[in-house]
Write an enzyme that holds these catalytic residues in place. Sequence first.
Site, mmCIF file in Angstrom:
data_model
loop_
_atom_site.group_PDB
_atom_site.id
_atom_site.type_symbol
_atom_site.label_atom_id
_atom_site.label_comp_id
_atom_site.label_asym_id
_atom_site.label_seq_id
_atom_site.Cartn_x
_atom_site.Cartn_y
_atom_site.Cartn_z
ATOM 1 N N GLY A 37 49.174 42.335 43.965
ATOM 2 C CA GLY A 37 48.680 43.666 43.605
ATOM 3 C C GLY A 37 49.632 44.550 42.824
ATOM 4 N N ASN A 64 49.608 44.908 39.595
ATOM 5 C CA ASN A 64 48.798 45.608 38.583
ATOM 6 C C ASN A 64 48.011 46.751 39.221
ATOM 7 O OD1 ASN A 64 48.920 44.475 35.732
ATOM 8 N ND2 ASN A 64 48.851 42.594 36.966
ATOM 9 N N ARG A 95 39.262 34.641 41.455
ATOM 10 C CA ARG A 95 38.016 33.873 41.597
ATOM 11 C C ARG A 95 37.238 33.952 40.297
ATOM 12 N NH1 ARG A 95 39.264 30.830 45.203
ATOM 13 N NH2 ARG A 95 37.140 30.052 45.081
ATOM 14 N N ASN A 106 39.355 42.676 32.606
ATOM 15 C CA ASN A 106 40.275 41.762 33.282
ATOM 16 C C ASN A 106 41.626 41.799 32.572
ATOM 17 O OD1 ASN A 106 41.044 39.484 34.990
ATOM 18 N ND2 ASN A 106 40.845 38.211 33.169
ATOM 19 N N HIS A 125 44.886 39.474 31.671
ATOM 20 C CA HIS A 125 45.223 38.043 31.592
ATOM 21 C C HIS A 125 46.627 37.888 31.015
ATOM 22 C CE1 HIS A 125 44.538 33.759 31.330
ATOM 23 N NE2 HIS A 125 45.061 33.799 30.120
ATOM 24 N N SER A 143 46.966 40.397 27.829
ATOM 25 C CA SER A 143 45.760 40.967 27.200
ATOM 26 C C SER A 143 44.887 41.614 28.267
ATOM 27 C CB SER A 143 44.912 39.870 26.541
ATOM 28 O OG SER A 143 45.668 39.047 25.688
ATOM 29 N N GLU A 172 32.182 33.516 29.250
ATOM 30 C CA GLU A 172 33.219 32.554 28.857
ATOM 31 C C GLU A 172 34.552 32.996 29.475
ATOM 32 O OE1 GLU A 172 35.884 30.989 25.208
ATOM 33 O OE2 GLU A 172 34.270 32.397 24.727
ATOM 34 N N ASP A 190 37.999 34.142 30.299
ATOM 35 C CA ASP A 190 39.079 34.687 29.468
ATOM 36 C C ASP A 190 38.700 34.744 27.977
ATOM 37 O OD1 ASP A 190 40.709 34.952 31.737
ATOM 38 O OD2 ASP A 190 41.437 32.905 31.541
ATOM 39 N N GLU A 241 51.965 43.880 31.344
ATOM 40 C CA GLU A 241 50.647 44.063 31.981
ATOM 41 C C GLU A 241 50.544 45.447 32.617
ATOM 42 O OE1 GLU A 241 49.367 40.952 34.656
ATOM 43 O OE2 GLU A 241 50.526 39.460 33.575
HETATM 44 C C1 GRF Z 1 48.833 38.799 36.819
HETATM 45 O O1 GRF Z 1 49.741 38.070 36.059
HETATM 46 C C2 GRF Z 1 47.482 38.790 36.167
HETATM 47 O O2 GRF Z 1 47.525 38.802 34.784
HETATM 48 C C3 GRF Z 1 46.931 37.482 36.644
HETATM 49 O O3 GRF Z 1 47.346 37.402 37.985
HETATM 50 C C4 GRF Z 1 48.542 38.148 38.142
HETATM 51 C C5 GRF Z 1 48.298 39.145 39.213
HETATM 52 O O4 GRF Z 1 49.443 39.855 39.574
HETATM 53 N N1 GRF Z 1 45.509 37.385 36.432
HETATM 54 P P1 GRF Z 1 49.367 41.073 40.584
HETATM 55 O O5 GRF Z 1 48.569 40.626 41.789
HETATM 56 O O6 GRF Z 1 48.731 42.234 39.873
HETATM 57 O O7 GRF Z 1 50.804 41.360 40.962
#
Ligand code: GRF
Length: 226
Positions: free
Chosen positions: A13, A15, A91, A107, A109, A136, A143, A145, A174
């Site tokens: 978590g 992000n 998921r 999302n 990525h 990104s 589709e 990503d 990110e």
């Molecule tokens: C991130 O690198 C995100 O891009 C990917 O999973 C990771 C999640 O990190 N989809 P966090 O749980 O936000 O620390």
Amino acid sequence: MRLPVVVLISGRGTNLQAIIDQSSSDFPAEIRAVISSNPQAQGLERARRAGLTTEVVDHRKYALREDFDRALLDVIDSYRPQLVVMAGFMRIVGAGLIRHYSGRLINIHPSLLPQFKGLDTHARALRNGARQHGASVHFVTPEVDGGPVIIQAALLVQPQDTVQTLASGVLALEHRILPQAIKWFAEGRLTIKNGQVLLDGRRCADQGLASGEDQTAEPSCNGASP
Ligand code: GRF
């Protein structure tokens, strides 16, 4: 009124934390709930510490993906979000759920899409000798990503880089671009035209943070006119 947002997580978590850290009173979006597919996700603790409502839709309790999707959709909808953010949501969801949130599901990525869709992006970037790597934020389409990119941020891959150094460099990017994308969306500045994201009516993809040396630049989108 601030834009109601639901955040989907599965793991640590960071992000989510980046969004929480931006969520001061002048941020145009407000997290209504954090929903995890994993009851052990560290991100749930971050959410609770921030005083946010949490929910768990444990994917292991559903034999069929459609049933998981249905349960997830019902919980998300109960918070009436105008934006749903996958922030490390691990998921794959079905086309029905994606269609339901069409144009309001995004999302993050860890690659410069369309390069390295799917998993293990840092190892694949190294193996492929990529000169640049990054992250990104994109709208989600069926589709995986593959949806229209809102913002990207890049770094130059150095000869001494490892999976770990790349992962931490990209993660820092990110944390900057995800809140930025949410802010733009909440301000009503994003549109999708012919499968491309426009910011204030101008082309946006590939115009994220300046790459390489200029990583202190603020996220910007100086796309050419449509
Ligand atoms: C991130 O690198 C995100 O891009 C990917 O999973 C990771 C999640 O990190 N989809 P966090 O749980 O936000 O620390």
